[in-house]
Design a protein around this motif. Structure first.
Motif, PDB file in Angstrom:
ATOM      1  N   PRO A 100      -1.465 153.741 -24.104  1.00  0.00           N
ATOM      2  CA  PRO A 100      -2.775 153.099 -23.940  1.00  0.00           C
ATOM      3  C   PRO A 100      -3.777 153.811 -24.828  1.00  0.00           C
ATOM      4  CG  PRO A 100      -1.792 153.629 -21.812  1.00  0.00           C
ATOM      5  CD  PRO A 100      -0.996 154.349 -22.858  1.00  0.00           C
ATOM      6  N   GLY A 101      -4.685 153.050 -25.431  1.00  0.00           N
ATOM      7  CA  GLY A 101      -5.687 153.674 -26.289  1.00  0.00           C
ATOM      8  C   GLY A 101      -5.350 153.534 -27.758  1.00  0.00           C
ATOM      9  N   LEU A 102      -5.950 154.398 -28.573  1.00  0.00           N
ATOM     10  CA  LEU A 102      -5.801 154.321 -30.018  1.00  0.00           C
ATOM     11  C   LEU A 102      -4.616 155.155 -30.499  1.00  0.00           C
ATOM     12  CD1 LEU A 102      -9.571 154.481 -31.025  1.00  0.00           C
ATOM     13  CD2 LEU A 102      -8.133 152.472 -30.682  1.00  0.00           C
ATOM     14  N   TRP A 103      -4.274 154.976 -31.749  1.00  0.00           N
ATOM     15  CA  TRP A 103      -3.107 155.670 -32.293  1.00  0.00           C
ATOM     16  C   TRP A 103      -3.382 157.170 -32.439  1.00  0.00           C
ATOM     17  CZ3 TRP A 103      -2.541 158.597 -36.715  1.00  0.00           C
ATOM     18  CH2 TRP A 103      -3.653 158.637 -37.558  1.00  0.00           C
ATOM     19  N   THR A 104      -2.301 157.887 -32.459  1.00  0.00           N
ATOM     20  CA  THR A 104      -2.342 159.303 -32.742  1.00  0.00           C
ATOM     21  C   THR A 104      -1.008 159.706 -33.338  1.00  0.00           C
ATOM     22  OG1 THR A 104      -2.477 161.524 -31.756  1.00  0.00           O
ATOM     23  CG2 THR A 104      -1.661 159.776 -30.346  1.00  0.00           C
ATOM     24  N   ARG A 105      -1.002 160.807 -34.070  1.00  0.00           N
ATOM     25  CA  ARG A 105       0.245 161.312 -34.648  1.00  0.00           C
ATOM     26  C   ARG A 105       1.044 162.151 -33.649  1.00  0.00           C
ATOM     27  NH1 ARG A 105       0.206 161.250 -40.400  1.00  0.00           N
ATOM     28  NH2 ARG A 105      -1.782 160.541 -41.224  1.00  0.00           N
ATOM     29  N   SER A 106       0.445 162.477 -32.546  1.00  0.00           N
ATOM     30  CA  SER A 106       1.073 163.382 -31.596  1.00  0.00           C
ATOM     31  C   SER A 106       2.048 162.649 -30.688  1.00  0.00           C
ATOM     32  CB  SER A 106       0.013 164.064 -30.730  1.00  0.00           C
ATOM     33  OG  SER A 106       0.630 164.817 -29.707  1.00  0.00           O
ATOM     34  N   PRO A 107       3.339 162.989 -30.742  1.00  0.00           N
ATOM     35  CA  PRO A 107       4.297 162.306 -29.876  1.00  0.00           C
ATOM     36  C   PRO A 107       4.016 162.536 -28.397  1.00  0.00           C
ATOM     37  CG  PRO A 107       5.326 164.157 -31.016  1.00  0.00           C
ATOM     38  CD  PRO A 107       3.990 163.981 -31.622  1.00  0.00           C
ATOM     39  N   GLY A 108       3.452 163.676 -28.062  1.00  0.00           N
ATOM     40  CA  GLY A 108       3.163 163.968 -26.674  1.00  0.00           C
ATOM     41  C   GLY A 108       2.117 163.061 -26.050  1.00  0.00           C
ATOM     42  N   ALA A 109       1.374 162.360 -26.897  1.00  0.00           N
ATOM     43  CA  ALA A 109       0.320 161.479 -26.395  1.00  0.00           C
ATOM     44  C   ALA A 109       0.839 160.092 -26.037  1.00  0.00           C
ATOM     45  CB  ALA A 109      -0.792 161.365 -27.425  1.00  0.00           C
ATOM     46  N   TYR A 110       2.082 159.813 -26.359  1.00  0.00           N
ATOM     47  CA  TYR A 110       2.661 158.504 -26.080  1.00  0.00           C
ATOM     48  C   TYR A 110       3.374 158.531 -24.731  1.00  0.00           C
ATOM     49  CZ  TYR A 110       1.437 157.008 -30.752  1.00  0.00           C
ATOM     50  OH  TYR A 110       0.731 156.669 -31.881  1.00  0.00           O
ATOM     51  N   SER A 111       3.058 157.538 -23.920  1.00  0.00           N
ATOM     52  CA  SER A 111       3.548 157.542 -22.543  1.00  0.00           C
ATOM     53  C   SER A 111       4.916 156.904 -22.385  1.00  0.00           C
ATOM     54  CB  SER A 111       2.559 156.793 -21.640  1.00  0.00           C
ATOM     55  OG  SER A 111       1.257 157.325 -21.755  1.00  0.00           O
ATOM     56  N   PHE A 112       5.214 155.965 -23.243  1.00  0.00           N
ATOM     57  CA  PHE A 112       6.429 155.182 -23.087  1.00  0.00           C
ATOM     58  C   PHE A 112       7.265 155.243 -24.369  1.00  0.00           C
ATOM     59  CE2 PHE A 112       4.836 153.575 -19.182  1.00  0.00           C
ATOM     60  CZ  PHE A 112       3.476 153.380 -19.364  1.00  0.00           C
ATOM     61  N   TRP A 113       8.568 155.410 -24.183  1.00  0.00           N
ATOM     62  CA  TRP A 113       9.483 155.600 -25.306  1.00  0.00           C
ATOM     63  C   TRP A 113      10.718 154.732 -25.144  1.00  0.00           C
ATOM     64  CZ3 TRP A 113       8.886 159.122 -29.416  1.00  0.00           C
ATOM     65  CH2 TRP A 113       7.731 159.915 -29.355  1.00  0.00           C
ATOM     66  N   GLY A 114      11.262 154.310 -26.278  1.00  0.00           N
ATOM     67  CA  GLY A 114      12.550 153.664 -26.272  1.00  0.00           C
ATOM     68  C   GLY A 114      13.665 154.696 -26.297  1.00  0.00           C
ATOM     69  N   GLN A 115      14.880 154.216 -26.321  1.00  0.00           N
ATOM     70  CA  GLN A 115      16.044 155.100 -26.258  1.00  0.00           C
ATOM     71  C   GLN A 115      16.444 155.654 -27.617  1.00  0.00           C
ATOM     72  OE1 GLN A 115      16.217 151.871 -26.469  1.00  0.00           O
ATOM     73  NE2 GLN A 115      17.882 151.454 -27.929  1.00  0.00           N
ATOM     74  N   GLY A 116      15.916 155.071 -28.669  1.00  0.00           N
ATOM     75  CA  GLY A 116      16.206 155.549 -30.011  1.00  0.00           C
ATOM     76  C   GLY A 116      17.340 154.783 -30.665  1.00  0.00           C
ATOM     77  N   THR A 117      17.310 154.740 -31.984  1.00  0.00           N
ATOM     78  CA  THR A 117      18.380 154.121 -32.759  1.00  0.00           C
ATOM     79  C   THR A 117      18.664 155.013 -33.965  1.00  0.00           C
ATOM     80  OG1 THR A 117      19.113 152.070 -33.838  1.00  0.00           O
ATOM     81  CG2 THR A 117      16.795 152.648 -34.095  1.00  0.00           C
ATOM     82  N   GLN A 118      19.935 155.233 -34.235  1.00  0.00           N
ATOM     83  CA  GLN A 118      20.345 156.162 -35.292  1.00  0.00           C
ATOM     84  C   GLN A 118      20.268 155.494 -36.659  1.00  0.00           C
ATOM     85  OE1 GLN A 118      21.546 159.565 -35.102  1.00  0.00           O
ATOM     86  NE2 GLN A 118      21.261 159.390 -37.329  1.00  0.00           N
ATOM     87  N   VAL A 119      19.633 156.173 -37.570  1.00  0.00           N
ATOM     88  CA  VAL A 119      19.614 155.767 -38.973  1.00  0.00           C
ATOM     89  C   VAL A 119      20.274 156.881 -39.777  1.00  0.00           C
ATOM     90  CG1 VAL A 119      18.173 155.309 -40.989  1.00  0.00           C
ATOM     91  CG2 VAL A 119      17.562 154.321 -38.759  1.00  0.00           C
ATOM     92  N   THR A 120      21.317 156.534 -40.501  1.00  0.00           N
ATOM     93  CA  THR A 120      22.029 157.509 -41.331  1.00  0.00           C
ATOM     94  C   THR A 120      22.038 157.009 -42.753  1.00  0.00           C
ATOM     95  OG1 THR A 120      23.435 158.142 -39.470  1.00  0.00           O
ATOM     96  CG2 THR A 120      24.159 158.774 -41.681  1.00  0.00           C
ATOM     97  N   VAL A 121      21.512 157.828 -43.650  1.00  0.00           N
ATOM     98  CA  VAL A 121      21.479 157.501 -45.065  1.00  0.00           C
ATOM     99  C   VAL A 121      22.484 158.404 -45.779  1.00  0.00           C
ATOM    100  CG1 VAL A 121      20.043 157.239 -47.117  1.00  0.00           C
ATOM    101  CG2 VAL A 121      19.045 156.905 -44.845  1.00  0.00           C
ATOM    102  N   SER A 122      23.381 157.788 -46.505  1.00  0.00           N
ATOM    103  CA  SER A 122      24.422 158.552 -47.185  1.00  0.00           C
ATOM    104  C   SER A 122      24.291 158.406 -48.687  1.00  0.00           C
ATOM    105  CB  SER A 122      25.796 158.070 -46.751  1.00  0.00           C
ATOM    106  OG  SER A 122      26.000 156.732 -47.160  1.00  0.00           O
ATOM    107  N   SER A 123      24.835 159.392 -49.396  1.00  0.00           N
ATOM    108  CA  SER A 123      24.760 159.360 -50.866  1.00  0.00           C
ATOM    109  C   SER A 123      25.922 158.585 -51.467  1.00  0.00           C
ATOM    110  CB  SER A 123      24.752 160.793 -51.401  1.00  0.00           C
ATOM    111  OG  SER A 123      25.918 161.457 -50.976  1.00  0.00           O
TER     112      SER A 123
END
Length: 123
Positions: A100-123
């Protein structure tokens, strides 16, 4: 409560592209911000990009500026992260988050999170 579900991660070669999705459901807020963060092994959460819904202001980390783009499909309550010109250092688990509220760079300020998705970049 708010539920966030990421998808779209995978394995891609350097220079390639991926588009991540973050579907949201549940409680809504009149003013909110959503962000993308990433976490590489052994490192803390790193800010990638965010927007404030009330102002439509979008901001990107210097490391991804010009390569990554946030977009939204409000009808589907979904946020996207288009990632182009991927580099090895973009390899991480990517998370979307909402506060809720305005954006911030701080992850601790975000209340709700998804489970994450893996991104792998290979050479």
């Amino acid at each position: 409560q708010v539920q966030l579900v990421e998808s779209g991660g995978g394995l891609v070669q350097t220079g390639g592209s991926l588009r991540l999705s973050c579907a949201t459901s549940g409680r809504t807020f009149s003013t909110y911000a959503m962000g993308w963060f990433r976490q590489a092994p052994g490192k803390e959460h790193e800010f990638v990009a965010a927007f404030s819904a009330s102002t439509n202001y979008t901001v990107y980390a210097d490391a991804v500026k010009g390569r990554f783009t946030i977009s939204r499909d409000n009808a589907k309550n979904t946020m996207f992260l288009q990632m182009n010109s991927l580099k090895l250092e973009d390899t991480a688990v990517y998370y979307c988050a909402l506060r809720p509220g305005l954006w911030t760079r701080s992850p601790g300020a975000y209340s709700f999170w998804g489970q994450g998705t893996q991104v792998t970049v290979s050479s």
